[in-house]
Design a protein around this motif. Structure first.
Motif, mmCIF file in Angstrom:
data_model
loop_
_atom_site.group_PDB
_atom_site.id
_atom_site.type_symbol
_atom_site.label_atom_id
_atom_site.label_comp_id
_atom_site.label_asym_id
_atom_site.label_seq_id
_atom_site.Cartn_x
_atom_site.Cartn_y
_atom_site.Cartn_z
ATOM 1 N N LYS A 1 -31.251 -32.535 77.505
ATOM 2 C CA LYS A 1 -30.087 -31.673 77.309
ATOM 3 C C LYS A 1 -28.839 -32.517 77.062
ATOM 4 O O LYS A 1 -28.527 -33.413 77.852
ATOM 5 C CB LYS A 1 -29.859 -30.815 78.550
ATOM 6 N N PRO A 2 -28.084 -32.248 75.994
ATOM 7 C CA PRO A 2 -26.871 -33.028 75.711
ATOM 8 C C PRO A 2 -25.833 -32.968 76.810
ATOM 9 O O PRO A 2 -25.072 -33.910 77.007
ATOM 10 C CB PRO A 2 -26.349 -32.390 74.417
ATOM 11 N N TRP A 3 -25.753 -31.852 77.567
ATOM 12 C CA TRP A 3 -24.699 -31.718 78.572
ATOM 13 C C TRP A 3 -25.074 -32.359 79.912
ATOM 14 O O TRP A 3 -24.228 -32.914 80.595
ATOM 15 C CB TRP A 3 -24.302 -30.254 78.764
ATOM 16 N N SER A 4 -26.352 -32.339 80.280
ATOM 17 C CA SER A 4 -26.717 -32.817 81.614
ATOM 18 C C SER A 4 -27.641 -34.028 81.614
ATOM 19 O O SER A 4 -27.739 -34.725 82.622
ATOM 20 C CB SER A 4 -27.391 -31.689 82.396
ATOM 21 N N GLY A 5 -28.339 -34.260 80.512
ATOM 22 C CA GLY A 5 -29.322 -35.341 80.483
ATOM 23 C C GLY A 5 -30.665 -34.938 81.043
ATOM 24 O O GLY A 5 -31.630 -35.706 80.980
ATOM 25 N N GLY A 6 -30.770 -33.732 81.603
ATOM 26 C CA GLY A 6 -32.050 -33.254 82.118
ATOM 27 C C GLY A 6 -33.034 -33.002 80.994
ATOM 28 O O GLY A 6 -32.644 -32.565 79.912
ATOM 29 N N GLY A 7 -34.314 -33.255 81.266
ATOM 30 C CA GLY A 7 -35.273 -33.094 80.181
ATOM 31 C C GLY A 7 -36.586 -32.457 80.573
ATOM 32 O O GLY A 7 -37.451 -32.261 79.713
ATOM 33 N N VAL A 8 -36.775 -32.109 81.845
ATOM 34 C CA VAL A 8 -38.092 -31.646 82.286
ATOM 35 C C VAL A 8 -38.458 -30.295 81.667
ATOM 36 O O VAL A 8 -39.505 -30.161 81.036
ATOM 37 C CB VAL A 8 -38.172 -31.582 83.826
#
Length: 309
Positions: A237-244
């Motif tokens: 995700k561009p806003w949070s860096g989360g990817g799971v």
């Protein structure tokens, strides 16, 4: 089909489980000697249960909102879908067990110097520095660095706290129930000083400090028998860096279109391309107004936690 999945992280394990349930012959190659990620905030939206129903037993705390602290304005963000705090290591181990029960073969402690031979399909799910991506000659994604640590103090509040900074990221505080997590994401060469200053100003002494590279891109393979999924393709995700959750969604699309990797490529583009573009633009606008014209931002906002729309 005989399928090789390179990388035994959550995305690769989930994909192996799904393909094995379809009847494919799946082997997972993992360079570490054991399964389980130990560098992750472990903050997953409630969608994680849609993908892995058994994960509900790992929930340690529930997060319903975030307080966003800009220099001159505080903003409360409410999530339309709550987040769950879980132990990422335990989640990986759980999905590994599900995959093995479905017939997946695990090969641990083996780094690949060349692509596995004797397989009809190869899937690279081997993280930010993907060897499969490099073997395909594809470009590298952009990178940010994440650093986190813990304070041994129980806290079970239902909101996280976020301090945006100007180096392409933010600091965070997550109540994990059994302890408190502090972290930062941003430009690798610049965030150490920002984090150190923040910790010193707030008299915070962290334990178990760890770091991880976070990719950001959307890198797709045109190869008909080799493809990428999750962090290997820079899908965060561009806003949070989360990817799971994004990685699990891509894995579902891959499973649904398997063994046609061309169809997978088109489906994943159709689903993610506009979401990535929109969220990049929105993130830049929020940061710009937050630091330069905060009066234009609302004090309260409700968002969709995974896809924004």
């Amino acid at each position: 089909m005989k399928v090789a999945i390179v990388g035994g992280g959550i995305c690769g394990l989930y994909l192996a489980w799904k393909l094995a349930k379809r009847g494919e012959s799946v082997t997972v190659f993992e360079k570490k000697n054991q399964i389980g990620s130990d560098v992750c905030s472990g903050l997953f939206s409630q969608r994680i249960i849609d993908f892995i129903p058994q994960s509900r037993f790992l929930i340690k705390n529930k997060i319903n909102s975030a307080l966003l602290y800009f220099p001159r304005k505080n903003i409360k963000i409410s999530f339309s879908k709550s987040f769950f705090v879980m132990n990422h290591f335990e989640l990986d181990r759980m999905v590994s067990g599900l995959a093995e029960k479905a017939g997946v073969k695990m090969v641990l402690g083996q780094s690949i110097s060349s692509l596995p031979e004797g397989f009809e399909r190869i899937i690279g799910s081997d993280g930010w520095d993907s060897a499969v991506r490099q073997k395909l000659g594809l470009k590298r994604p952009n990178f940010r660095l994440g650093i986190l640590g813990y304070v041994s103090k129980p806290l079970s509040s239902d909101f996280v706290e976020i301090w945006p900074h100007k180096e392409n990221g933010f600091l965070w505080k997550i109540p994990r129930g059994e302890n408190i997590e502090y972290g930062i994401i941003g430009e690798p060469s610049k965030i150490n000083k920002i984090f150190d200053k923040f910790l010193k100003e707030n008299n915070i002494c962290l334990e178990k400090i760890k770091a991880k590279i976070i990719p950001q891109g959307f890198i797709l393979s045109k190869n008909k028998s080799i493809t990428l999924c999750g962090d290997a393709m820079g899908l965060t995700k561009p806003w949070s860096g989360g990817g799971v959750v994004w990685g699990l969604k891509a894995a579902d699309l891959l499973s649904e279109t398997f063994p046609d990797f061309s169809d997978y490529r088109e489906k994943v583009k159709e689903f993610f391309k506009s979401k990535i573009l929109f969220s990049k633009i929105l993130t830049k606008l929020v940061y710009f107004f937050g630091f330069n014209a905060c009066f234009l931002l609302p004090r309260n906002k409700k968002i969709e936690s995974d896809f924004l729309f």
